[in-house]
Design an enzyme around this catalytic site. Structure first.
Site, mmCIF file in Angstrom:
data_model
loop_
_atom_site.group_PDB
_atom_site.id
_atom_site.type_symbol
_atom_site.label_atom_id
_atom_site.label_comp_id
_atom_site.label_asym_id
_atom_site.label_seq_id
_atom_site.Cartn_x
_atom_site.Cartn_y
_atom_site.Cartn_z
ATOM 1 N N HIS B 185 0.830 -1.201 0.000
ATOM 2 C CA HIS B 185 0.000 0.000 0.000
ATOM 3 C C HIS B 185 0.870 1.259 0.000
ATOM 4 O O HIS B 185 0.612 2.233 -0.691
ATOM 5 C CB HIS B 185 -0.864 -0.020 1.265
ATOM 6 C CG HIS B 185 -2.254 0.447 1.003
ATOM 7 N ND1 HIS B 185 -3.335 -0.040 1.676
ATOM 8 C CD2 HIS B 185 -2.722 1.360 0.136
ATOM 9 C CE1 HIS B 185 -4.419 0.568 1.230
ATOM 10 N NE2 HIS B 185 -4.069 1.410 0.294
ATOM 11 N N ASP B 447 18.468 -10.960 -18.349
ATOM 12 C CA ASP B 447 19.152 -12.244 -18.399
ATOM 13 C C ASP B 447 19.992 -12.378 -19.664
ATOM 14 O O ASP B 447 21.098 -12.902 -19.615
ATOM 15 C CB ASP B 447 18.144 -13.400 -18.295
ATOM 16 C CG ASP B 447 17.856 -13.758 -16.843
ATOM 17 O OD1 ASP B 447 18.773 -13.602 -16.015
ATOM 18 O OD2 ASP B 447 16.726 -14.174 -16.532
ATOM 19 N N ARG B 457 23.932 -10.859 -12.467
ATOM 20 C CA ARG B 457 23.147 -9.661 -12.152
ATOM 21 C C ARG B 457 23.271 -9.255 -10.702
ATOM 22 O O ARG B 457 23.063 -8.100 -10.354
ATOM 23 C CB ARG B 457 21.665 -9.951 -12.423
ATOM 24 C CG ARG B 457 21.307 -9.926 -13.858
ATOM 25 C CD ARG B 457 20.071 -10.754 -14.115
ATOM 26 N NE ARG B 457 18.921 -10.265 -13.334
ATOM 27 C CZ ARG B 457 17.699 -10.692 -13.538
ATOM 28 N NH1 ARG B 457 17.438 -11.566 -14.479
ATOM 29 N NH2 ARG B 457 16.718 -10.235 -12.803
ATOM 30 N N CYS B 494 10.954 -7.000 -22.930
ATOM 31 C CA CYS B 494 10.264 -6.709 -21.678
ATOM 32 C C CYS B 494 11.232 -6.577 -20.502
ATOM 33 O O CYS B 494 10.820 -6.621 -19.356
ATOM 34 C CB CYS B 494 9.207 -7.775 -21.386
ATOM 35 S SG CYS B 494 9.874 -9.432 -21.215
#
Lengths: 100, 535
Positions: B185, B447, B457, B494
Site C-alpha cells: 500500500h 538475463d 546480475r 520486456c
C-alpha cells in the site's frame, strides 16, 4: 441484533471490480447507519446474516465481485433503507471509472 | 565517514537528497503485560480511550490529506469506530486480560483471517490492520507518536501507511527500507505522491544514525550513505533531469507510441500482480507484455491452486479490455527462490530455473497451464515460457498444454487455446530464433545481458560489465528482431532496458517495435520514442 418477524428483503449483484473492498464497505455501512431500521447483509440465504452497520463485519465477509448481496431490514424505514443500499451497489459505490 | 552505496529495488521512482530519519520498529512484542490487570473496568476504559485517541490522530491526518490517501485513513477510522472490531478484546478484558494483550490478540486474529484470503485486495488489508493495532497499542503503552521532520529520508525495515500519510512530502524526502515490497500500500501511495522509494536493501539499517546525509536513487534502485560532494552534485543534476522528464512524460502517457517520423511503437506494461493494476487506466498502454507470476507464489511453500490462479489471470485480462495480456509461466530459481519448489544450487543462474523447473515439476506446471487456458476465455491471453534454451523444451511444454486442454475439454470446463511464445534470454535462442516454433518472442534483456557477458546480475563486483547496450547484446536483439520481421512473428522486449530512455533509440534501431515496461515508465518511454527518427 434481532430482526422482527416481517423483515423487508432485497438483493443485488455486486459488480464492483474489487468486491466488497475497503471503500465500498465503508460507504455501505455509513449509508446503513443513516437508517433507524436494523439491517443485515448476507451472501447466501442460509446466512450468516451480519450487521450491515458494522464495517469490520461487512469487510470480513470478503464478498468477491459478482456475488449476490442479500439484504434484510426491520423497522419503520426498512423499505427505504433496502432501496437506498441496493441503489448504492447499482451505482457501483459512485466510483465507476478506472477505480479498483 | 566515507561514501557507501547499498543496492535495493525501486518501489517508486525519482531521486531524493536529504538526511536520514531512522524509523522505530513495530512496538515490541510482549507476552506479559506491564499493566496492572486487577481491574477489568479500568482496563476497558484504557482501551476505549486509546481507541478514541487513535481516531483523533487519524482525524487530524485526514484533514491534511485528500483523495485516495484520505480514503485509506477513513477506512481505518470507520474500523476503529466499529464496536465489533474491539468486541473480542473487551470480552477478554472482562475475563481478566490486560488491555494491551487483549487488543493485540483481537487484531492479530483479524490479520490472520485477512492474510489467509485468496484475494489480493483483501490480503492487502492486513497492513492497514497492523497499522491500527500498533497505533492503539502505542497509546495504551503511552509511547510517543513518531514525529518525522519534513523532507527527511525515512530509513527502516518497513513503513506503515499511516506514518507515510502523516508525513509532509511537499518538502521532498524519500524512503529506503530493508524489507518492504513494491506492491505494498505504501509503495502505491509513494508512486502516486512521487516519493522516491527503494526497498529490499540488504543492509543493517540500524547502523545508520538519524541525521546522516543520504541519497535515495530510486531511478537505479540504490542509496548512498554519506555521499561525497561529487556524488551529491551529480545527484542534484540527475534529480533536475528526472523531474523535467516526469513533466514531459505526464503529457505523453495517454498518447499512442509514435516516433517523430510516424512509426508506431507499441508500449505495454510489466506487472507482478493485480495490485500493480490498481488505479491504472488501461488506456495508457497497448496491453500487458509481461506478468511475473512467480510473485503470486508466496514464500511459505503454499502454491496457489488452480481456482486461485484462474481468478487472478481472469481479472488481469478483464482489466485489459481486449488488449493482449502475456502471462509468463513460473520463473522461479536463479535469484528468485521459492521454498518447497526450488533447490539450492552452487550456481543458480545456470541451474534448474525458469521453464527447466516447471518441466521438472509438471504437477505444478499443469495447474498453471489449466488456469491460463480457463482465463483465456475472458480475453486476449498469451502464454510465455521463460528461460528456454533448446526447442525440445518448448515442445515438451506444448505437449503439457495440449494435455491440459484435453483434460478441461473432457471435464466440460470452458477454456481456450492461448498462443504459446518464448522469452529470449539465453543466447542460444537469440542466435537461432528460427529453430523454435514459437508464436511470439519476447526478449528478457536482463538475463540476455548477464548470459552474453557472463556477468551475474546480483554481483556488484561485475555490475560494470553487465551493460544491455553492449554491441554484442544489441546484435543478438537485432538478430531476433530480424527473424521476427521475416517470419511475421511479434518480437518484443520486456526487460529493464526498455525503460531506460538512453537505450530506447538503440532498441528501435535494432528493429524492435514493441516494448514492455513498468507502468510508471510508460509516459517516459513514449516521450523518448516521440523524439526518435528511424529513417
Amino acid at each position: 441484533m434481532g430482526i422482527a418477524e416481517t423483515p423487508v428483503q432485497g438483493s443485488v449483484v455486486l459488480a464492483h471490480e474489487a468486491g466488497l473492498h475497503a471503500r465500498p464497505s465503508v460507504k455501505l455501512t455509513k449509508l446503513a447507519k443513516t437508517f433507524a431500521a436494523s439491517i443485515e447483509i448476507a451472501v447466501t440465504t442460509d446466512g450468516p446474516w451480519i450487521d450491515a452497520k458494522s464495517v469490520a463485519k461487512v469487510m470480513a465477509m470478503k464478498a468477491p465481485r459478482n456475488s449476490e448481496l442479500l439484504f434484510r431490514a426491520a423497522g419503520a424505514d426498512a423499505a427505504a433503507a433496502i432501496a437506498a443500499l441496493i441503489d448504492l451497489v447499482n451505482r457501483d459505490f459512485d466510483e465507476a471509472q478506472a477505480d479498483a | 565517514m566515507p561514501e557507501i552505496w547499498h543496492a535495493g529495488r525501486v518501489a517508486s521512482g525519482g531521486i531524493a537528497i536529504g538526511t536520514a530519519f531512522l524509523l522505530p520498529g513495530a512496538p515490541a512484542e510482549q507476552t506479559v503485560s506491564a499493566r496492572k490487570t486487577d481491574n477489568p473496568a479500568a482496563e476497558a476504559a484504557a482501551l476505549r480511550s486509546a481507541l478514541a485517541a487513535a481516531i483523533d490522530d487519524i482525524g487530524a491526518l485526514i484533514s491534511a490529506t485528500a483523495g485516495e490517501a484520505a480514503d485509506v485513513l477513513e477506512f481505518q477510522v470507520a474500523m476503529l469506530e466499529d464496536d465489533s472490531l474491539g468486541e473480542p478484546a473487551f470480552a477478554a478484558i472482562a475475563d481478566g486480560a490486560a488491555a494491551d494483550l487483549a487488543w493485540t490478540a483481537a487484531l492479530d486474529a483479524q490479520i490472520a483471517d485477512y492474510s489467509a484470503s485468496d484475494d489480493d485486495y483483501f490480503k492487502a488489508r492486513t497492513a492497514d490492520l497492523a497499522d491500527m493495532r500498533d497505533r492503539v497499542l502505542r497509546h495504551l503503552r503511552g509511547e510517543a507518536v513518531v514525529s518525522v521532520p519534513a523532507g527527511a529520508i525515512l530509513l527502516g525495515d518497513d513503513l506503515t501507511p499511516s506514518l507515510f500519510l502523516s508525513q509532509d512530502w511537499s518538502q521532498g524526502g524519500g524512503i529506503a527500507l530493508s524489507k518492504g515490497s513494491a506492491s505494498s500500500h505504501v509503495a502505491m501511495l509513494a508512486r502516486m505522491r512521487r516519493v522516491p522509494m527503494v526497498v529490499g536493501l540488504s543492509m543493517d539499517i540500524s547502523s545508520v544514525a538519524t541525521g546522516t546525509p543520504i541519497i535515495v536513487d530510486a531511478e537505479v534502485g540504490r542509496i548512498a550513505i554519506s555521499p561525497d560532494a561529487v556524488t551529491r552534485k551529480d545527484s542534484e543534476t540527475r534529480r533536475a533531469q528526472v523531474e523535467a522528464e516526469l513533466i514531459q512524460a505526464e503529457a505523453f502517457r495517454l498518447k499512442p507510441g509514435r516516433t517523430a517520423d510516424g512509426s508506431d511503437i507499441r508500449v505495454l506494461i510489466n506487472i507482478a500482480g493485480l495490485a500493480d493494476l490498481e488505479q491504472l487506466d488501461p488506456a495508457i498502454c497497448d496491453g500487458i507484455g509481461l506478468v511475473r507470476t512467480e510473485f503470486l507464489f508466496p514464500q511459505n511453500g503454499h502454491l496457489p491452486d488452480e481456482e486461485e490462479q484462474f481468478g487472478i489471470y481472469r481479472r488481469m485480462v478483464q482489466w485489459a479490455q481486449g488488449r493482449p495480456v502475456t502471462i509468463r509461466t513460473l520463473d522461479a530459481g536463479g535469484d528468485k527462490p521459492i521454498a518447497g519448489l526450488t533447490i539450492a544450487e552452487s550456481n543458480p543462474f545456470l541451474g534448474l530455473r525458469g521453464l527447466r523447473l516447471s518441466l521438472a515439476r509438471p504437477d505444478v506446471f499443469k495447474i498453471q497451464l489449466r488456469a491460463l487456458c480457463r482465463a483465456a476465455v475472458h480475453g486476449n491471453l498469451k502464454i510465455m515460457l521463460p528461460m528456454v534454451s533448446v526447442p525440445r523444451e518448448l515442445e515438451a511444454s506444448r505437449q503439457l498444454l495440449e494435455e491440459a486442454i484435453s483434460e478441461l475439454h473432457l471435464a466440460g470446463i470452458p477454456h481456450a487455446r492461448p498462443l504459446l511464445g518464448i522469452m529470449v534470454e539465453v543466447p542460444s535462442t537469440a542466435l537461432m530464433p528460427e529453430r523454435f516454433a514459437a508464436a511470439f518472442y519476447s526478449i528478457g534483456s536482463n538475463d540476455l545481458t548477464q548470459y552474453t557477458l557472463a556477468a551475474a546480475r546480483d554481483l556488484d563486483s561485475v555490475a560494470g560489465l553487465g551493460d544491455a547496450s553492449d554491441p554484442a547484446v544489441l546484435k543478438l536483439i537485432a538478430n531476433t528482431a530480424a527473424y521476427g520481421w521475416q517470419a511475421g512473428l511479434e518480437v518484443s522486449l520486456c526487460g529493464d532496458a526498455a525503460a531506460e530512455t538512453r537505450l530506447v533509440p538503440l532498441l528501435l534501431q535494432a528493429g524492435l517495435r514493441v516494448l514492455s515496461v513498468a507502468p510508471a515508465a510508460v509516459g517516459r518511454v513514449k516521450a523518448a520514442v516521440a523524439s526518435i527518427r528511424l529513417a
